[in-house]
Design a protein around this motif. Structure first.
Motif, mmCIF file in Angstrom:
data_model
loop_
_atom_site.group_PDB
_atom_site.id
_atom_site.type_symbol
_atom_site.label_atom_id
_atom_site.label_comp_id
_atom_site.label_asym_id
_atom_site.label_seq_id
_atom_site.Cartn_x
_atom_site.Cartn_y
_atom_site.Cartn_z
ATOM 1 N N PHE A 65 -30.049 -46.241 77.086
ATOM 2 C CA PHE A 65 -30.015 -47.507 76.389
ATOM 3 C C PHE A 65 -30.460 -47.348 74.944
ATOM 4 O O PHE A 65 -29.703 -46.885 74.113
ATOM 5 C CB PHE A 65 -30.849 -48.552 77.156
ATOM 6 C CG PHE A 65 -30.232 -48.872 78.496
ATOM 7 C CD1 PHE A 65 -29.239 -49.828 78.594
ATOM 8 C CD2 PHE A 65 -30.612 -48.184 79.632
ATOM 9 C CE1 PHE A 65 -28.628 -50.113 79.818
ATOM 10 C CE2 PHE A 65 -30.020 -48.463 80.864
ATOM 11 C CZ PHE A 65 -29.027 -49.435 80.948
ATOM 12 N N TYR A 66 -31.687 -47.671 74.593
ATOM 13 C CA TYR A 66 -32.061 -47.721 73.183
ATOM 14 C C TYR A 66 -33.113 -46.681 72.807
ATOM 15 O O TYR A 66 -33.988 -46.928 72.005
ATOM 16 C CB TYR A 66 -32.554 -49.123 72.848
ATOM 17 C CG TYR A 66 -31.555 -50.186 73.219
ATOM 18 C CD1 TYR A 66 -30.286 -50.194 72.650
ATOM 19 C CD2 TYR A 66 -31.868 -51.165 74.145
ATOM 20 C CE1 TYR A 66 -29.354 -51.155 72.988
ATOM 21 C CE2 TYR A 66 -30.940 -52.129 74.487
ATOM 22 C CZ TYR A 66 -29.692 -52.119 73.913
ATOM 23 O OH TYR A 66 -28.768 -53.068 74.253
ATOM 24 N N SER A 67 -33.029 -45.517 73.385
ATOM 25 C CA SER A 67 -34.015 -44.480 73.106
ATOM 26 C C SER A 67 -33.413 -43.391 72.218
ATOM 27 O O SER A 67 -32.189 -43.249 72.133
ATOM 28 C CB SER A 67 -34.482 -43.852 74.419
ATOM 29 O OG SER A 67 -33.415 -43.141 75.015
ATOM 30 N N PRO A 68 -34.255 -42.612 71.542
ATOM 31 C CA PRO A 68 -33.750 -41.464 70.785
ATOM 32 C C PRO A 68 -32.957 -40.500 71.654
ATOM 33 O O PRO A 68 -32.031 -39.847 71.185
ATOM 34 C CB PRO A 68 -35.030 -40.815 70.261
ATOM 35 C CG PRO A 68 -36.021 -41.936 70.195
ATOM 36 C CD PRO A 68 -35.703 -42.806 71.381
ATOM 37 N N GLU A 69 -33.303 -40.418 72.932
ATOM 38 C CA GLU A 69 -32.580 -39.538 73.843
ATOM 39 C C GLU A 69 -31.132 -39.987 73.999
ATOM 40 O O GLU A 69 -30.226 -39.170 74.168
ATOM 41 C CB GLU A 69 -33.268 -39.514 75.221
ATOM 42 C CG GLU A 69 -34.612 -38.819 75.254
ATOM 43 C CD GLU A 69 -35.743 -39.656 74.638
ATOM 44 O OE1 GLU A 69 -35.548 -40.894 74.505
ATOM 45 O OE2 GLU A 69 -36.791 -39.086 74.300
ATOM 46 N N ALA A 70 -30.926 -41.298 73.921
ATOM 47 C CA ALA A 70 -29.563 -41.817 74.026
ATOM 48 C C ALA A 70 -28.721 -41.352 72.860
ATOM 49 O O ALA A 70 -27.567 -40.935 73.020
ATOM 50 C CB ALA A 70 -29.590 -43.348 74.084
ATOM 51 N N TYR A 71 -29.290 -41.386 71.661
ATOM 52 C CA TYR A 71 -28.564 -40.942 70.471
ATOM 53 C C TYR A 71 -28.229 -39.461 70.572
ATOM 54 O O TYR A 71 -27.115 -39.028 70.257
ATOM 55 C CB TYR A 71 -29.407 -41.222 69.227
ATOM 56 C CG TYR A 71 -28.775 -40.763 67.922
ATOM 57 C CD1 TYR A 71 -27.647 -41.401 67.417
ATOM 58 C CD2 TYR A 71 -29.312 -39.697 67.214
ATOM 59 C CE1 TYR A 71 -27.065 -40.974 66.225
ATOM 60 C CE2 TYR A 71 -28.748 -39.267 66.023
ATOM 61 C CZ TYR A 71 -27.616 -39.917 65.534
ATOM 62 O OH TYR A 71 -27.040 -39.490 64.367
ATOM 63 N N ALA A 72 -29.175 -38.666 71.031
ATOM 64 C CA ALA A 72 -28.950 -37.223 71.198
ATOM 65 C C ALA A 72 -27.829 -36.966 72.197
ATOM 66 O O ALA A 72 -27.001 -36.058 72.005
ATOM 67 C CB ALA A 72 -30.232 -36.541 71.660
ATOM 68 N N LYS A 73 -27.772 -37.784 73.237
ATOM 69 C CA LYS A 73 -26.729 -37.630 74.251
ATOM 70 C C LYS A 73 -25.362 -38.006 73.685
ATOM 71 O O LYS A 73 -24.352 -37.357 73.975
ATOM 72 C CB LYS A 73 -27.057 -38.511 75.461
ATOM 73 C CG LYS A 73 -26.092 -38.335 76.632
ATOM 74 C CD LYS A 73 -26.138 -36.939 77.209
ATOM 75 C CE LYS A 73 -25.261 -36.824 78.449
ATOM 76 N NZ LYS A 73 -25.184 -35.439 78.948
ATOM 77 N N VAL A 74 -25.333 -39.032 72.839
ATOM 78 C CA VAL A 74 -24.079 -39.427 72.185
ATOM 79 C C VAL A 74 -23.566 -38.278 71.321
ATOM 80 O O VAL A 74 -22.374 -37.947 71.339
ATOM 81 C CB VAL A 74 -24.282 -40.699 71.332
ATOM 82 C CG1 VAL A 74 -23.065 -40.954 70.447
ATOM 83 C CG2 VAL A 74 -24.511 -41.910 72.227
ATOM 84 N N LEU A 75 -24.451 -37.666 70.546
ATOM 85 C CA LEU A 75 -24.043 -36.554 69.691
ATOM 86 C C LEU A 75 -23.523 -35.388 70.529
ATOM 87 O O LEU A 75 -22.556 -34.717 70.159
ATOM 88 C CB LEU A 75 -25.214 -36.094 68.825
ATOM 89 C CG LEU A 75 -25.732 -37.078 67.771
ATOM 90 C CD1 LEU A 75 -26.805 -36.412 66.918
ATOM 91 C CD2 LEU A 75 -24.612 -37.603 66.890
ATOM 92 N N GLU A 76 -24.165 -35.171 71.650
ATOM 93 C CA GLU A 76 -23.752 -34.071 72.523
ATOM 94 C C GLU A 76 -22.364 -34.309 73.107
ATOM 95 O O GLU A 76 -21.545 -33.386 73.205
ATOM 96 C CB GLU A 76 -24.779 -33.914 73.662
ATOM 97 C CG GLU A 76 -24.443 -32.820 74.661
ATOM 98 C CD GLU A 76 -25.429 -32.763 75.811
ATOM 99 O OE1 GLU A 76 -25.045 -32.286 76.895
ATOM 100 O OE2 GLU A 76 -26.585 -33.214 75.630
ATOM 101 N N ASP A 77 -22.081 -35.556 73.464
ATOM 102 C CA ASP A 77 -20.838 -35.873 74.166
ATOM 103 C C ASP A 77 -19.681 -36.252 73.248
ATOM 104 O O ASP A 77 -18.522 -36.016 73.575
ATOM 105 C CB ASP A 77 -21.069 -37.017 75.157
ATOM 106 C CG ASP A 77 -21.785 -36.554 76.410
ATOM 107 O OD1 ASP A 77 -22.401 -35.471 76.362
ATOM 108 O OD2 ASP A 77 -21.729 -37.260 77.427
ATOM 109 N N PHE A 78 -19.988 -36.882 72.101
ATOM 110 C CA PHE A 78 -18.927 -37.478 71.297
ATOM 111 C C PHE A 78 -18.871 -36.978 69.857
ATOM 112 O O PHE A 78 -18.225 -37.602 69.016
ATOM 113 C CB PHE A 78 -19.083 -39.006 71.272
ATOM 114 C CG PHE A 78 -19.176 -39.625 72.639
ATOM 115 C CD1 PHE A 78 -18.236 -39.361 73.601
ATOM 116 C CD2 PHE A 78 -20.235 -40.470 72.959
ATOM 117 C CE1 PHE A 78 -18.315 -39.927 74.861
ATOM 118 C CE2 PHE A 78 -20.327 -41.045 74.210
ATOM 119 C CZ PHE A 78 -19.367 -40.770 75.170
ATOM 120 N N ALA A 79 -19.551 -35.892 69.538
ATOM 121 C CA ALA A 79 -19.594 -35.438 68.146
ATOM 122 C C ALA A 79 -19.077 -34.013 68.012
ATOM 123 O O ALA A 79 -19.158 -33.212 68.947
ATOM 124 C CB ALA A 79 -21.018 -35.528 67.613
#
Length: 293
Positions: A65-79
């Protein structure tokens, strides 16, 4: 009598097969049209949401949801990394849904690093960035310094970029919009001067029209708002990504509401803009991610 019944049966079967055939060729069907189909009968709708690969793998699906871990996961999957020359699979949105939705956590005319001063950031700095990626999933490019930008297309022919800080998962800098049919140069704006109205900028780059529309949608906008933004270090601006730098027009509003007048002109040839958080924020976009050269 038997011949009559047989004839009627043949007709019914024929009509039934015809109806089924017509249904399969319906323009709203997801099936691939046959070679016999013509442009007059088959139309390809403009996508209004990201591709399924992205659309069905949002933060909710990932359990984040709204954690720094979520952003890291987005970068891992979609960047993709900056050094990669693989083109991004950029989704297409309706212009109004992407740029002007009332629930957006960004505005075209504002330095987004100013959001770090918002009370929401006292409990979670990643709120705006993660919420944006949740509501507007897309692909990103990660630079070598850890910063990143998300890329979108509109159904009206624009490419849109949002920038993310290199040390924290938050939005930063100015959103960038580029007309996909042309790239301009600083020389195209040589006749623009301080004191000119925004309409003069619009005649050269219609991206200014989008900034103007953004401001028109905000009922609280008045001359005092413009003055306060400028005093606080994030003047109301239109940003123009050019072949030879970024051109920023800052605006003030005289007493007559709705009239935007250029108060300052800045050219950043290195694509780096000083932002209200005290940083020098790069808005440079990798050539392969630009709509035109």
């Amino acid at each position: 009598m038997k011949r009559t019944l047989a004839w009627l049966l043949t007709v019914c079967v024929f009509l039934s097969m015809t109806a089924c055939s017509s249904k399969q060729g319906d323009p709203i069907s997801n099936s691939t049209p046959t070679e016999a189909a013509t442009d007059s009968t088959i139309s390809t709708p403009t996508p209004t949401t990201p591709s399924k690969a992205i659309q069905h793998r949002t933060l909710v699906d990932l359990g984040l949801f709204y954690s720094p871990e979520a952003y890291a996961k987005v970068l891992e999957d979609f960047a993709l990394p900056e050094e990669s020359n693989t083109p991004l699979d950029i989704p297409i949105y309706y212009e109004d849904d992407l740029l002007f939705h009332r629930d957006n956590h960004f505005t075209l005319t504002r330095d987004l690093s100013s959001l770090s001063k918002h009370p929401m950031h006292t409990s979670g700095e990643s709120y705006y960035a993660i919420t944006t990626l949740k509501e507007l999933p897309t692909v990103l490019r990660v630079r070598t310094d850890g910063s990143a930008y998300a890329v979108y297309d509109t159904d009206t022919g624009y490419r849109f970029y949002l920038f993310f800080d290199k040390t924290r998962p938050i939005l930063t800098g100015y959103p960038i919009v580029i007309n996909k049919s042309k790239m301009l140069s600083y020389s195209d704006f040589k006749d623009i001067q301080v004191g000119d109205p925004i309409e003069k900028v619009e005649l050269i780059d219609d991206v200014a029209s989008l900034h103007k529309k953004q401001l028109a949608l905000q009922d609280f906008i008045n001359s005092i708002y413009y003055e306060n933004c400028a005093k606080n270090g994030y003047p109301v601006s239109s940003i123009h990504y050019l072949k030879d730098g970024i051109l920023q027009f800052e605006y003030l509003m005289p007493e007559e509401k709705g009239k935007l007048i250029i108060s300052r002109i800045n050219l950043y040839q290195d694509f780096v803009i000083p932002t209200v958080d005290g940083e020098m924020t790069s808005h440079k976009i990798k050539n392969i991610d630009l709509p035109v050269s």
